[in-house]
Design an enzyme around this catalytic site. Sequence first.
Site: not given
Length: 469
Positions: A15-16, A232-233, A292, A403, A255
Site C-alpha cells: 500500500s501507499g 529507501h523506506d 532482511n 506496522g 512486509t
Amino acid sequence: MTVRAVAAVDLGATSGRVMIGRVGDGVLELELVTRFPNGPVEREDGLHWDFAALYEHIVEGLAQAVRREPAIESIGIDSWAVDYGLLAGGELLAEPFHYRDERTARGVEEVHAIAPFAELYRRNGLQFLPFNTLYQYRVDTRLADADVALLIPDLLAFLLTGARVAERTNASTTGLLGVESGEWDTELADRLGIPSALLPTLVDPGAVIGELRPELADRIGATLPVIAVGSHDTASAVAAVPMTSPSAAYISCGTWGLVGLELSDPVLTDAARDANFTHELGVDGRYRFLHNVTGLWLLSETVRAWESEDGAPVDLPELLAAASAVDGTVPLFDANDPSLNAPGDMPGRIAALLRATGAEPPTDRAAFARSIVESIAAAFAEAIATAARLSGRPIDVIHLVGGGSLNALLCQATADRAGLTVLAGPVEATALGNVLVQARALGAAPATLEEMRALVAATHAPRRFTPHP
C-alpha cells in the site's frame, strides 16, 4: 509557536499513502490524507508494478493534501528498494518490474560468474538477495534503449520535477554503490555489462531535487520543492526510531522485517558476509547493518489465501486474539526459507516446511497463525543475536517500528525469544523520518539525528513489552 507543514509520500509493497506532517517545538504530527493499494500485477512478460495507477494516486493525494493544508512547504518521497524504471528521451520505456519476478534468478548466475559474491561483498557490503538491482539490470534487455535508470522514488521525483538524480540511501541497495566510498562503482557496472552512463548523479537526504513541473503545480495547487529524504523506506524508518541507547537494536517491520543496528563503520568480515548481513546507507552517512527477515508477508499471504478459500474477509484482530490464546507450544519453521518468497498458497508451503521438519501443521487457523508469528519472532531474535556477535556490540533493548508494532503477539513473542525488552512504535516511523528530514532541510526540525529521535520519543511514546520469565 510556529508549526511548519510538509507532505510525505510513503510507498510500501502492499500500500501507499500521502500524509501531512507538522513539525514545531515539541510538535511532530502526522495526518493521513489518502491511502491506496499497491502490489504486483501479472503481465505477458512477468510481474510488474501498476506504476501508472501508483503515480495517479500520488498526484491526486498531493492535491488533496494541499487543499487540506495550504501551508505545505515541500514534498518528500520514500518507497521500497531495488526496483527501477528506465527512461529514454524522458519517457518511461515500460512498467517497472516487481522484485519478485522470476527473471532475476538468471541474473544472479550471470553476475556471480563475472564477480563472485565474496568480491561483491567487499565492494558493496550488501547481503545476497536474488532481487538486488544489479541482478535485475544484468537480465534487463531494455538497458540498451535507455539513457537513465531511476529507482522508484527517484523516478517519481523525475516525473514531478524533471530532475534525474539518485538519492544515496536507496542507491546503496543496488549493489553498485561502493560501501566505503558511497559513490557509484562504475568499474563494476561496466564489467557486468551495465552501462555506467545509466547511473544518475547522487544526492543526499535533505537536498532539494527540484520544483514541481508547472503543469503539476497547477494540478496539485502549489509550486513546491521536492526534497530528497531517506528515500529507501527503511532509511526513513530508522531515522525516526526513538533510540536513546547506543546498544539499541531496531526492527522495521512490515512486509519485511529489517533487523539490525546503526553503525558508523562497516563490518566487512567473512563472518558478516556468511551471515548475510548488509550495509545499507542511512541518513547522515550512518550504516544500517541489518539482515532482511521475511516479516508480515507470511501472515498477510496466508490470510489472503484463507479469504480466497472462504470467499469472505478474515477478521485479523480476531484471528490474532485467538492466536494469542492458543495453549502450549506450536511448531516453528524457517521464516526465511526461499520457498516462501513468491505469492500464492502460503498455507500450503508453510505446511510443507513444517512436515519436512517432522512436525504436523496445525489444523486450527488460530494455532497456524500463532506458528507463523512465533516463527517470525524466532527469526528476529536470531538476527539480533547475530548482529550483536558480528558487531561486538551488546544489545540492551529492541525498538520495533512500523506496522508490526501494532501486532502485540509479535512484539511479545520477539521479547520472549530475544530475552530483551521490546519498545513498540511508532507505527508510522517511515513517514515520520520522511517528514523530519524535509523539515530539517527547511530549518524547521532539530539539526542532529539524536535530537530528531528525541522529538519522536517525546511525541510518540512506545509501548513496552518485557520478556516473560
